[in-house]
Motif scaffolding. Structure first.
Motif, PDB file in Angstrom:
ATOM      1  N   THR A  56      51.385   2.418   2.892  1.00  0.00           N
ATOM      2  CA  THR A  56      51.801   1.382   1.862  1.00  0.00           C
ATOM      3  C   THR A  56      52.952   0.998   2.225  1.00  0.00           C
ATOM      4  N   LEU A  57      53.725   1.521   3.186  1.00  0.00           N
ATOM      5  CA  LEU A  57      55.049   1.164   3.433  1.00  0.00           C
ATOM      6  C   LEU A  57      55.382  -0.370   3.739  1.00  0.00           C
ATOM      7  N   LYS A  58      56.465  -1.040   3.464  1.00  0.00           N
ATOM      8  CA  LYS A  58      56.833  -2.098   3.504  1.00  0.00           C
ATOM      9  C   LYS A  58      57.213  -2.374   5.324  1.00  0.00           C
ATOM     10  N   CYS A  59      56.391  -3.702   5.686  1.00  0.00           N
ATOM     11  CA  CYS A  59      56.983  -3.752   7.271  1.00  0.00           C
ATOM     12  C   CYS A  59      58.230  -4.258   7.140  1.00  0.00           C
ATOM     13  N   PRO A  60      59.068  -3.637   8.128  1.00  0.00           N
ATOM     14  CA  PRO A  60      60.525  -4.012   8.262  1.00  0.00           C
ATOM     15  C   PRO A  60      60.587  -5.238   9.288  1.00  0.00           C
ATOM     16  N   LEU A  61      59.452  -5.712   9.886  1.00  0.00           N
ATOM     17  CA  LEU A  61      59.669  -6.713  10.950  1.00  0.00           C
ATOM     18  C   LEU A  61      59.450  -7.992  10.192  1.00  0.00           C
ATOM     19  N   THR A  62      59.953  -8.856  10.875  1.00  0.00           N
ATOM     20  CA  THR A  62      60.114 -10.238  10.583  1.00  0.00           C
ATOM     21  C   THR A  62      58.879 -10.865  10.730  1.00  0.00           C
ATOM     22  N   GLU A  63      58.571 -12.068  10.189  1.00  0.00           N
ATOM     23  CA  GLU A  63      56.968 -12.611  10.618  1.00  0.00           C
ATOM     24  C   GLU A  63      57.074 -13.016  12.221  1.00  0.00           C
ATOM     25  N   ARG A  64      58.225 -13.439  12.546  1.00  0.00           N
ATOM     26  CA  ARG A  64      58.249 -13.894  14.289  1.00  0.00           C
ATOM     27  C   ARG A  64      58.064 -12.474  15.078  1.00  0.00           C
ATOM     28  N   GLU A  65      58.728 -11.419  14.532  1.00  0.00           N
ATOM     29  CA  GLU A  65      58.669 -10.257  15.168  1.00  0.00           C
ATOM     30  C   GLU A  65      57.180  -9.625  15.339  1.00  0.00           C
ATOM     31  N   VAL A  66      56.418  -9.894  14.338  1.00  0.00           N
ATOM     32  CA  VAL A  66      55.286  -9.226  14.175  1.00  0.00           C
ATOM     33  C   VAL A  66      54.205 -10.176  15.038  1.00  0.00           C
ATOM     34  N   GLN A  67      54.550 -11.473  14.998  1.00  0.00           N
ATOM     35  CA  GLN A  67      53.884 -12.306  15.865  1.00  0.00           C
ATOM     36  C   GLN A  67      54.148 -11.876  17.533  1.00  0.00           C
ATOM     37  N   VAL A  68      55.324 -11.664  17.839  1.00  0.00           N
ATOM     38  CA  VAL A  68      55.429 -11.143  19.339  1.00  0.00           C
ATOM     39  C   VAL A  68      55.030 -10.009  19.438  1.00  0.00           C
ATOM     40  N   LEU A  69      55.089  -8.980  18.760  1.00  0.00           N
ATOM     41  CA  LEU A  69      54.445  -7.645  18.951  1.00  0.00           C
ATOM     42  C   LEU A  69      52.939  -7.949  19.095  1.00  0.00           C
ATOM     43  N   THR A  70      52.519  -8.588  18.183  1.00  0.00           N
ATOM     44  CA  THR A  70      50.929  -8.657  18.306  1.00  0.00           C
ATOM     45  C   THR A  70      50.435  -9.360  19.711  1.00  0.00           C
ATOM     46  N   LEU A  71      51.097 -10.374  20.189  1.00  0.00           N
ATOM     47  CA  LEU A  71      50.669 -10.972  21.176  1.00  0.00           C
ATOM     48  C   LEU A  71      50.981 -10.021  22.421  1.00  0.00           C
ATOM     49  N   LEU A  72      51.979  -9.304  22.382  1.00  0.00           N
ATOM     50  CA  LEU A  72      52.225  -8.433  23.450  1.00  0.00           C
ATOM     51  C   LEU A  72      51.295  -7.269  23.533  1.00  0.00           C
ATOM     52  N   VAL A  73      51.040  -6.630  22.519  1.00  0.00           N
ATOM     53  CA  VAL A  73      50.009  -5.731  22.346  1.00  0.00           C
ATOM     54  C   VAL A  73      48.451  -6.065  22.649  1.00  0.00           C
ATOM     55  N   ASN A  74      48.181  -7.442  22.437  1.00  0.00           N
ATOM     56  CA  ASN A  74      46.862  -8.150  22.828  1.00  0.00           C
ATOM     57  C   ASN A  74      46.603  -8.313  24.245  1.00  0.00           C
ATOM     58  N   GLY A  75      48.052  -7.695  25.225  1.00  0.00           N
ATOM     59  CA  GLY A  75      47.861  -8.010  26.461  1.00  0.00           C
ATOM     60  C   GLY A  75      48.619  -9.144  27.127  1.00  0.00           C
ATOM     61  N   THR A  77      52.166 -11.144  28.298  1.00  0.00           N
ATOM     62  CA  THR A  77      53.533 -10.844  29.050  1.00  0.00           C
ATOM     63  C   THR A  77      54.595 -11.735  28.274  1.00  0.00           C
ATOM     64  N   TYR A  78      55.690 -11.400  28.664  1.00  0.00           N
ATOM     65  CA  TYR A  78      57.231 -12.018  28.104  1.00  0.00           C
ATOM     66  C   TYR A  78      56.688 -13.339  28.159  1.00  0.00           C
ATOM     67  N   GLU A  79      56.328 -13.918  29.379  1.00  0.00           N
ATOM     68  CA  GLU A  79      56.377 -15.293  29.825  1.00  0.00           C
ATOM     69  C   GLU A  79      55.187 -16.083  28.852  1.00  0.00           C
ATOM     70  N   SER A  80      54.100 -15.433  28.888  1.00  0.00           N
ATOM     71  CA  SER A  80      52.884 -16.082  28.032  1.00  0.00           C
ATOM     72  C   SER A  80      52.891 -15.999  26.698  1.00  0.00           C
ATOM     73  N   THR A  81      53.678 -14.786  26.321  1.00  0.00           N
ATOM     74  CA  THR A  81      54.066 -14.961  24.806  1.00  0.00           C
ATOM     75  C   THR A  81      55.098 -15.944  24.283  1.00  0.00           C
ATOM     76  N   ALA A  82      55.854 -15.956  25.140  1.00  0.00           N
ATOM     77  CA  ALA A  82      56.895 -17.191  24.928  1.00  0.00           C
ATOM     78  C   ALA A  82      56.298 -18.529  25.023  1.00  0.00           C
ATOM     79  N   THR A  83      55.284 -19.026  25.905  1.00  0.00           N
ATOM     80  CA  THR A  83      54.671 -20.084  26.018  1.00  0.00           C
ATOM     81  C   THR A  83      53.992 -20.326  24.702  1.00  0.00           C
TER      82      THR A  83
END
Length: 223
Positions: A56-75, A77-83
């Motif tokens: 139940t811990l509160k997520c310390p990440l911002t919404e944007r950081e969650v988006q970035v990490l999710t896209l990277l974890v789902n495979g 790259t830095y470039e595709s995530t940026a796009t």
């Protein structure tokens, strides 16, 4: 009894998580009776051990950081995530540094494991991986190794994939076992080369090939 258990946290895993943990333990323990194998087992345990028990811990990440990490974890790259997010690749890297710092992680992979454990990545796409990766018993793995070794001896220099594995440590330990001759099917020592190769989200294989002298009787080197 719970106080005497070595892995009490593993009893809270679902079927897929528990199977992945056990499989990685088997992979890590497939080496010789030495400190290298012990280190591989400890690493496998460390990679699966939850970083805490309070989901139940509160997520310390911002919404944007969650988006970035999710896209990277789902495979991604830095470039595709940026796009996908309409930002620059260096901004993605900056977000990664902040994510690692906020979660107290060692690296991006560790940060992803922490966030996934606490349920902070609702967009995590692992269903396809769970469907593709089939758990195998130690006996099944032994048969697979014998078959793959025979195939490589029949065509020296041709790469053969062994797996899949659900962690880099599991695949890397098997690759070392092949090269060091610690796995019975891959004798004599130095006759095979192997390396762990990432083939997709949560999926690794050992890519190996035979570099020794072909033998007409593979049983001679596996006996």
């Amino acid at each position: 009894m719970a106080g005497d258990l070595t892995f009490p946290w593993a009893r809270r895993y679902d079927a897929d998580q528990l199977a992945a943990f056990i499989e990685d333990l088997w992979g890590a323990a497939s080496g010789d009776n030495d400190l290298a194998t012990l280190d591989a087992i400890e690493q496998a345990i460390a990679e699966h051990r939850p970083c805490g028990s309070d989901s139940t811990l509160k997520c310390p990440l911002t919404e944007r950081e969650v988006q970035v990490l999710t896209l990277l974890v789902n495979g991604g790259t830095y470039e595709s995530t940026a796009t996908r997010l309409g930002i620059a690749p260096h901004t993605v890297r900056s977000h990664c540094h902040k994510i690692i710092d906020r979660l107290g992680a060692r690296d991006r992979t560790h940060a992803a494991a922490i966030a996934a454990h606490f349920g902070w990545l609702p967009g995590l796409d692992i269903a396809q991986v769970r469907e593709r990766v089939h758990r195998k018993s130690p006996q099944q793995w032994q048969e697979i190794h014998r078959e793959r070794a025979a195939a490589m001896r029949a065509q020296p220099g041709t790469s053969v994939d062994i797996g899949p594995y659900t962690s880099n440590s599991g695949a890397a330990n098997v690759a070392r076992g092949i090269q060091d001759g610690r796995l019975d099917a891959y004798q004599p020592v130095g006759a095979f080369t192997a390396q762990a190769t990432h083939t997709g989200p949560g999926r690794w294989v050992v890519r190996a090939h035979y570099i020794g002298t072909p033998t007409s009787d593979p049983e001679e080197v596996t006996a």
